[in-house]
Design a protein around this motif. Structure first.
Motif, short mmCIF file in Angstrom:
data_model
loop_
_atom_site.label_atom_id
_atom_site.label_comp_id
_atom_site.label_asym_id
_atom_site.label_seq_id
_atom_site.Cartn_x
_atom_site.Cartn_y
_atom_site.Cartn_z
N MET A 175 -0.68 -25.98 -13.75
CA MET A 175 0.62 -26.63 -13.77
C MET A 175 0.46 -28.15 -13.78
SD MET A 175 2.55 -24.09 -13.98
CE MET A 175 2.69 -22.36 -13.59
N VAL A 176 1.51 -28.88 -13.43
CA VAL A 176 1.46 -30.33 -13.53
C VAL A 176 0.53 -30.91 -12.49
CG1 VAL A 176 2.82 -32.44 -13.41
CG2 VAL A 176 3.83 -30.38 -14.37
N ASP A 177 -0.35 -31.79 -12.90
CA ASP A 177 -1.24 -32.50 -12.00
C ASP A 177 -0.56 -33.82 -11.66
OD1 ASP A 177 -3.21 -33.77 -10.64
OD2 ASP A 177 -4.79 -33.34 -12.11
N VAL A 178 -0.16 -34.00 -10.39
CA VAL A 178 0.62 -35.17 -10.01
C VAL A 178 -0.28 -36.32 -9.55
CG1 VAL A 178 2.63 -33.82 -9.38
CG2 VAL A 178 0.90 -34.29 -7.64
N ARG A 179 -1.59 -36.14 -9.52
CA ARG A 179 -2.47 -37.20 -9.11
C ARG A 179 -2.45 -38.33 -10.14
NH1 ARG A 179 -8.03 -34.32 -8.90
NH2 ARG A 179 -7.13 -33.61 -10.88
N PRO A 180 -2.47 -39.59 -9.67
CA PRO A 180 -2.53 -40.70 -10.64
C PRO A 180 -3.85 -40.68 -11.39
CG PRO A 180 -2.87 -41.50 -8.40
CD PRO A 180 -2.45 -40.06 -8.28
N LEU A 181 -3.79 -41.02 -12.66
CA LEU A 181 -5.00 -41.02 -13.47
C LEU A 181 -5.88 -42.21 -13.10
CD1 LEU A 181 -3.64 -40.19 -17.04
CD2 LEU A 181 -4.84 -38.65 -15.49
N ALA A 182 -7.19 -41.98 -13.02
CA ALA A 182 -8.14 -43.07 -12.83
C ALA A 182 -8.07 -43.97 -14.05
CB ALA A 182 -9.54 -42.50 -12.63
N MET A 183 -8.53 -45.21 -13.89
CA MET A 183 -8.42 -46.17 -14.99
C MET A 183 -9.13 -45.68 -16.24
SD MET A 183 -7.11 -48.87 -16.15
CE MET A 183 -6.41 -49.53 -14.62
N GLY A 184 -10.32 -45.11 -16.08
CA GLY A 184 -11.04 -44.60 -17.23
C GLY A 184 -10.27 -43.51 -17.94
N GLU A 185 -9.59 -42.66 -17.17
CA GLU A 185 -8.80 -41.58 -17.77
C GLU A 185 -7.58 -42.14 -18.50
OE1 GLU A 185 -8.29 -39.37 -14.10
OE2 GLU A 185 -9.45 -37.73 -14.94
N GLN A 186 -6.99 -43.19 -17.93
CA GLN A 186 -5.84 -43.82 -18.59
C GLN A 186 -6.26 -44.42 -19.93
OE1 GLN A 186 -3.34 -46.40 -16.12
NE2 GLN A 186 -4.29 -45.51 -14.30
N ILE A 187 -7.39 -45.09 -19.94
CA ILE A 187 -7.88 -45.68 -21.19
C ILE A 187 -8.22 -44.60 -22.19
CG2 ILE A 187 -9.74 -47.05 -22.21
CD1 ILE A 187 -9.87 -48.57 -19.51
N ALA A 188 -8.87 -43.53 -21.71
CA ALA A 188 -9.21 -42.42 -22.60
C ALA A 188 -7.95 -41.80 -23.20
CB ALA A 188 -10.00 -41.36 -21.85
#
Length: 214
Positions: free
Chosen positions: A1-14
């Motif tokens: 289901m929905v993952d509500v954890r904030p994305l790490a910076m590397g994941e945001q860039i990816a």
């Protein structure tokens, strides 16, 4: 289901680069230099390196003599991706039908209800998120950790592809998912897997049209 954890910076860039590569905003073969990307995103090279490593695993970045280049999907790779997804998700459905309790499918119904709300408000992004949650539920209910881990890298790619391929008729797409869930809840595994194949072939066809037009 929905993952509500904030994305790490590397994941945001990816995520941003993944979207740009798949949609063609980043040209095929463009050199993705760490320094330039770090300056663009105003970060150190570490998160950029993490992002590029993830995209290389997903096949969207190619390493040529220690230099990284954007590598969008071609039609053959698109076919490969959907074939792999069909195999993984078909197994997930088989296991989920076998192992899930009847009431657990009620949570999946609530995901379809979210899709219906998104369709009524014309919120394409919320619809796409719910679409991925719908399919992700099969992997969760399959209760097979290795199967879930096998799906995770492709989940990121398909989260972008779904937004690219979803029809503008969100109400019809919602009913398609409702009918899909109804078939799954009958417990008829063969019918559910056949319905999955029909569903994925339709989505792939729309995406091929989008990529072809681009």
């Amino acid at each position: 289901m929905v993952d509500v954890r904030p994305l790490a910076m590397g994941e945001q860039i990816a995520h941003q680069l993944r979207r740009e590569i798949l949609t063609g905003a980043v040209e095929d073969g463009l050199h993705l230099a760490e320094d330039a990307l770090a300056a663009r995103f105003d970060v150190s090279r570490g998160p950029v390196r993490d992002a590029l490593r993830q995209l290389e695993i997903e096949g969207l970045v190619e390493n040529r003599r220690k230099r990284l280049y954007a590598r969008p999907l071609d039609m053959e790779e698109l076919d490969e991706l959907y074939a792999l997804r069909g195999a993984l998700e078909g197994l997930a459905i088989r296991l989920a039908v076998e192992r899930a309790e009847p009431q657990e499918w009620d949570a999946v119904q609530r995901v379809v209800d979210r899709m219906r709300t998104a369709a009524e408000t014309g919120d394409g992004e919320a619809f796409a998120t719910a679409d991925m949650d719908f399919h992700g539920s099969f992997y969760a209910l399959a209760r097979n950790r290795r199967l879930l881990e096998a799906w995770k890298p492709y989940h990121r790619t398909f989260s972008v592809l779904v937004q690219m391929s979803d029809t503008r008729d969100l109400a019809a797409a919602t009913e398609d998912h409702q009918e899909f869930l109804d078939v799954v809840r009958t417990g008829d595994v063969s019918a559910a897997v056949a319905r999955l194949d029909q569903h994925l072939q339709s989505a792939k066809g729309r995406l091929r049209d989008v990529l072809g037009a681009a």
